[in-house]
Write an enzyme that holds these catalytic residues in place. Structure first.
Site, mmCIF file in Angstrom:
data_model
loop_
_atom_site.group_PDB
_atom_site.id
_atom_site.type_symbol
_atom_site.label_atom_id
_atom_site.label_comp_id
_atom_site.label_asym_id
_atom_site.label_seq_id
_atom_site.Cartn_x
_atom_site.Cartn_y
_atom_site.Cartn_z
ATOM 1 C CG ASP A 147 -46.436 -101.720 5.313
ATOM 2 O OD1 ASP A 147 -47.178 -100.765 5.562
ATOM 3 O OD2 ASP A 147 -45.659 -101.751 4.339
ATOM 4 C CB THR A 188 -47.119 -98.317 2.014
ATOM 5 O OG1 THR A 188 -47.486 -98.535 3.371
ATOM 6 C CG2 THR A 188 -46.313 -99.499 1.518
#
Length: 456
Positions: free
Chosen positions: A127, A224
């Site tokens: 990320d 995620t």
């Protein structure tokens, strides 16, 4: 080799006075004069030639049909956003490559690359690293003073004293990725980025958006949870100008190019890859979809393979939505996560409208990709009370579906509003994306009929 794409056909903006064009892709398809990808001869869209319009009046939306698009004498802007799309596609390709490396390491061993944010959602090295490299590439390409980014991640956790090891891993991951920039036709840094350089690049994603001006919106790893589980996820980048999404790029590293491979879980690829040569083309794991507003075209290309260069022309193909408009034959997508959506309502709604196929439950904006390339026909998301949709979770997917011939609105039939900051404010109940206007209208009617009996 610069990427330049121009269109000769009439361009109809998505917003015309108070009317919303829901299916501008149904215009006569454009012919490509000069392209930043090697495209096959243009195919005629299977969609109707009618133009679906939704207009806003007194807080509600109504639909009408405009049959003669030839009378709409609106000048085209053939070169607009060509460079932006060029850089965005290359940046997302590089970001997907980074994600694949990180995901492989997460799956192969236990480590400390996963943290939790305030809402308990996971955030990984990928990320932060993707946000850093995309921010850096955009700033180098257009000048940092000209780049504003609304992105999901911040540096709060990464800047803590006890996160020095994590920061070091992010910096190493970023520099490893940027060292590969020439493979993607991008210029890398002359010297490796320092920790402060990386934190600055990530922090550039703290814009709040708004109704005027230009900004990018980025979800570095959308889904995620799917990413850390070795499942589907996406890298989503879009450019918004004066509140309108003008281009979108959606990288789906675990979504195969060929539809028939969807019958196999992508983990099967890891087994096959051990049994077949690394140069095997049988899997074509991963794809990138992209579109520019008003072009009437959505394109899909495979992810760049390891140790290869992004050389043009390449094998991009045009993506179209499905022509299915019978709910009994349609496949619908819905989120995997139950924390921010209601599966019970969508299941009841699907039954009431006649959907009989099993839903396609996938993480992230891969759902938008599935509709844009014709693998599914409907995406419905109805958030639970208190959850607010964020613009980076939808911007890229919306323009990609629209330019592929599909329709995306809220449950009231109104366009999604990307001009109110980081949230989709004023959203009527939920989001509905469909492969065509007829199917979309059927879903809207079913929502209206079922909503009052729901507990949302």
């Amino acid at each position: 080799m610069p990427l330049n794409c121009s269109s000769l056909a009439t361009r109809v903006p998505h917003i015309l006075d108070q009317c919303r064009i829901i299916n501008p892709q149904n215009l006569t398809p454009t012919h490509v004069r000069s392209c930043f990808l090697f495209f096959p001869r243009h195919r005629v869209s299977p969609q109707s030639n009618s133009l679906r319009i939704i207009s806003r009046s007194k807080g509600s939306c109504s639909s009408s049909t405009m049959e003669d698009q030839k009378n709409l004498d609106i000048p085209s802007e053939p070169e607009k956003y060509s460079k932006e799309l060029d850089i965005a596609v290359r940046a997302v390709q590089m970001a997907c490559s980074l994600c694949q490396e990180v995901q492989d390491s997460l799956i192969s061993k236990t480590n400390n690359q996963i943290q939790s944010k305030d809402d308990n959602s996971p955030v990984t090295v990928a990320d932060w690293s993707v946000q850093a490299i995309v921010s850096w590439v955009l700033s180098e390409s257009f000048g940092s003073e000209n780049v504003s980014i609304v992105a999901e991640e911040d540096v709060q956790n990464l800047s803590k004293a006890d996160s020095a090891g994590l920061l070091e891993t992010v910096v190493r991951t970023v520099n490893d990725s940027l060292s590969e920039a020439p493979r993607f036709g991008l210029q890398g840094p002359r010297t490796p980025l320092s920790s402060s350089d990386v934190l600055e690049a990530i922090s550039r994603g703290n814009s709040t958006g708004g109704a005027t001006g230009r900004f990018w919106t980025l979800d570095p790893v959308d889904g995620t949870l799917g990413f850390v589980r070795g499942d589907q996820y996406a890298v989503a980048l879009a450019l918004i100008e004066d509140g309108e999404v003008v281009l979108g790029v959606l990288g789906c590293p675990n979504y195969p190019m060929k539809k028939e491979w969807l019958n196999y879980h992508h983990r099967y690829h890891r087994i096959i890859s051990k049994l077949t040569p690394t140069a095997s083309e049988s899997w074509d794991k991963g794809c990138v979809l992209f579109a520019r507003k008003g072009s009437g075209e959505t394109w899909m290309q495979p992810l760049l393979k390891k140790n290869s260069k992004l050389i043009w022309p390449n094998s991009a193909i045009q993506a179209w939505v499905s022509s299915i408009d019978n709910p009994a034959l349609a496949t619908f997508c819905e989120p995997v996560e139950k924390s921010n959506s209601s599966h019970s309502f969508t299941a009841g709604l699907a039954h009431s409208v006649g959907l009989r196929k099993q839903p396609l439950r996938v993480y992230s904006m891969v759902k938008y990709a599935a509709i844009a390339r014709g693998d599914a026909e409907i995406f419905m998301k109805f958030a639970r009370t208190g959850y607010k949709e964020k613009i980076w979770d939808h911007a890229a997917g919306v323009v990609i579906i629209q330019e592929a011939g599909g329709v995306v609105t809220d449950a009231g039939g109104c366009p999604l509003d990307f001009s109110k900051g980081i949230y989709l404010e004023g959203l009527d109940r939920g989001i509905i994306a469909c492969a065509g206007a007829k199917l979309h209208e059927k879903i809207l009617r079913a929502v209206d009929a079922s909503w009052n009996s729901s507990s949302l």
